[in-house]
Motif scaffolding. Sequence first.
Motif, PDB file in Angstrom:
ATOM      1  N   ASP A  70      13.494   1.161   9.852  1.00 60.15           N
ATOM      2  CA  ASP A  70      12.187   0.637   9.465  1.00 60.15           C
ATOM      3  C   ASP A  70      11.538   1.557   8.442  1.00 60.15           C
ATOM      4  OD1 ASP A  70      12.229  -1.618  10.908  1.00 60.15           O
ATOM      5  OD2 ASP A  70      10.449  -1.190  12.111  1.00 60.15           O
ATOM      6  N   GLU A  71      10.856   0.938   7.466  1.00 60.91           N
ATOM      7  CA  GLU A  71      10.150   1.727   6.472  1.00 60.91           C
ATOM      8  C   GLU A  71       8.753   2.076   6.984  1.00 60.91           C
ATOM      9  OE1 GLU A  71      11.057  -1.434   5.887  1.00 60.91           O
ATOM     10  OE2 GLU A  71      12.731  -1.420   4.495  1.00 60.91           O
ATOM     11  N   SER A  73       4.618   2.095   6.775  1.00 60.40           N
ATOM     12  CA  SER A  73       3.725   0.969   6.474  1.00 60.40           C
ATOM     13  C   SER A  73       2.520   1.380   5.646  1.00 60.40           C
ATOM     14  CB  SER A  73       3.246   0.324   7.781  1.00 60.40           C
ATOM     15  OG  SER A  73       2.553   1.271   8.570  1.00 60.40           O
ATOM     16  N   ALA A  74       2.410   2.662   5.321  1.00 63.57           N
ATOM     17  CA  ALA A  74       1.273   3.117   4.516  1.00 63.57           C
ATOM     18  C   ALA A  74       1.580   4.505   3.974  1.00 63.57           C
ATOM     19  CB  ALA A  74      -0.008   3.126   5.352  1.00 63.57           C
ATOM     20  N   ASN A  92       5.355   1.532  -0.863  1.00 61.78           N
ATOM     21  CA  ASN A  92       5.964   0.251  -1.237  1.00 61.78           C
ATOM     22  C   ASN A  92       6.103   0.126  -2.749  1.00 61.78           C
ATOM     23  OD1 ASN A  92       3.264   0.132  -1.784  1.00 61.78           O
ATOM     24  ND2 ASN A  92       2.930  -1.901  -0.903  1.00 61.78           N
ATOM     25  N   SER A 144       7.229   9.617   8.716  1.00 63.47           N
ATOM     26  CA  SER A 144       8.494   9.137   8.148  1.00 63.47           C
ATOM     27  C   SER A 144       9.202  10.268   7.422  1.00 63.47           C
ATOM     28  CB  SER A 144       8.235   7.970   7.186  1.00 63.47           C
ATOM     29  OG  SER A 144       7.550   6.914   7.822  1.00 63.47           O
ATOM     30  N   ARG A 168      11.241   5.525   8.867  1.00 64.62           N
ATOM     31  CA  ARG A 168      10.326   6.023   9.903  1.00 64.62           C
ATOM     32  C   ARG A 168      11.047   7.008  10.830  1.00 64.62           C
ATOM     33  NH1 ARG A 168       6.454   1.242  12.377  1.00 64.62           N
ATOM     34  NH2 ARG A 168       5.921   0.249  10.399  1.00 64.62           N
ATOM     35  N   ASP A 308       0.706  -0.527  15.956  1.00 64.56           N
ATOM     36  CA  ASP A 308       1.337  -1.453  15.017  1.00 64.56           C
ATOM     37  C   ASP A 308       1.701  -2.769  15.694  1.00 64.56           C
ATOM     38  OD1 ASP A 308       1.121   0.228  12.910  1.00 64.56           O
ATOM     39  OD2 ASP A 308       3.182   0.942  12.941  1.00 64.56           O
TER      40      ASP A 308
END
Length: 542
Positions: A70-71, A73-74, A92, A144, A168, A308
């Motif tokens: 998973d990448e 998110s911020a 992103n 991450s 992550r 999340d």
Amino acid sequence: MASTLDLYIDASTGALVEGGSVVGGALPTLTRNDSYTLRLRLLEKQTNGLFEDIDLTSASLKAGIGTIEDEPSAGSFKLAINGITSAAIPFNATAVCVYNAISNNVSTVVLYGAETFGSYLLTATQPNTAMSFSPDAFTLFPTSSVLINTRRNPVTSVEAQQVVKLVRNPIVYADTFITSPTAGEIDLPLINNGTSALNETYELNVGPRVLGGSFALVFGSNATTAIPLFSTAASVQAAISAGISAVTRSVSVQDNGRSGYVISFVGALGLTNITTALTLDPTGVQFIPFKQTTLTLNTAEVEDAFADAGTDTITPTLEIELTQGGTPKTVFQGEVTIRRDLITAGSTVPGARDSYYTKAETDALFVEDSVSNVNAAGRALVDSTSITAFNYGTRNLINSAGSTVISYGTGLALSGVMGFYGATVTAQPADINVVSGLINLGLIASGTTYGVLPRSSQTLTTTASLAFGTLAGHSTSAGNVVVTGAAVGDLVLVGLPAVVSAGVVVQGVVFAANTVCMTAINGSNASKTVGTADYRITVIDY
């Protein structure tokens, strides 16, 4: 919830083996904020279909709970090369954005793989030139890592390539494993001391970590030979009789139903307190070679995962990695459920809630129409002495004697007497002095000097006894009087006594701070005598 989590893993297939904490092939549910001792038993299936434990003497283990690939998110990350660090790159970012941040060091940047962001392929500006970026996770959220791997080394006519991947971090991670301690897995406690009513008795307890091997029993200077674990009770009794001659035919051994034994002194040694202790020698016992670590589910990353998800349970992946001979291998990946905890540190005991009043209780406390409480019919409120205090029907406020003091019909009317700034009643003042009247009413403080003219801040007055004596024609006589607070320029009024003769003028002037000069002036041709008398001297600040 289990404080110890035992996992048996077939390292060759990555499957869970039935046993330990696994029931029906599924991992148990874990709870946020709890701590677990994770014990791993790594097995390999042999050609005969049986499992054998893997030798972990020189191996290392890692365990993590989280999401796979998973990448974040911020947040943002940075890349550095040749001592120069790029500006912040959004989590992103497009390939163009990454290229713009590091364009001096790469010829192209493209998205790598199937991801829409988070994975980038960097190509060097020229062939046969090494390229080595270093990562900076900067503000990536949740926590991450920026992974950088070389995809292609530089050679003649070939540009070097590196892959940058945002991943992550695990929400729980452990890489320090130790061999699980075996203390207490097999023991021989004394159950009963021998008395006139009880036989001296021991119980050999065998725990679930015991695989096999042998044990021995020691009594003073005598000991049994090695006794295979899980032997019959009769075999253990025979071994005692053979090895410890002092208690031959004086020991009873019974199976305790848990792979252990109950050993009692009977016969000649029955009902006797035996001074020599029976002890255990566990040297030959073989134990399950568990490797253990601690998984604590109270990390910030766990909180982030729940935030999340926005649910009461999450199902991240538990991953176990084994490294032998420098080569890492994932031996298990499987979903584990983590639920929110109900009881957390600092939880308080809820206080008792007040119950609702019933109608009967409410009526008893507050009667809608009562001459001693709320006279709804008379539109009035009654005080504790049963005297009406407020009649909103006639618009009157009433004092404790029952008399109306304020009415507010067509206007506001005050009746009788009133009190200001306290409970003391003040009568209507008869004093014609406005300031004195206000003081008597309590509207302004007493004991304070007030001015009597517009823009005058104070008025000072005093009396002084003066003797000007005999004044010749067209002559003067003067004397000073102290008036504290007087200032040069203030007005001075003089109240004259009867002794001042016609033709003599008496005046005052503030010629210095706190000092009034009083002067008698004889304006006639004849001499005049002004004897001792009291004068009223008034100073007005202006």
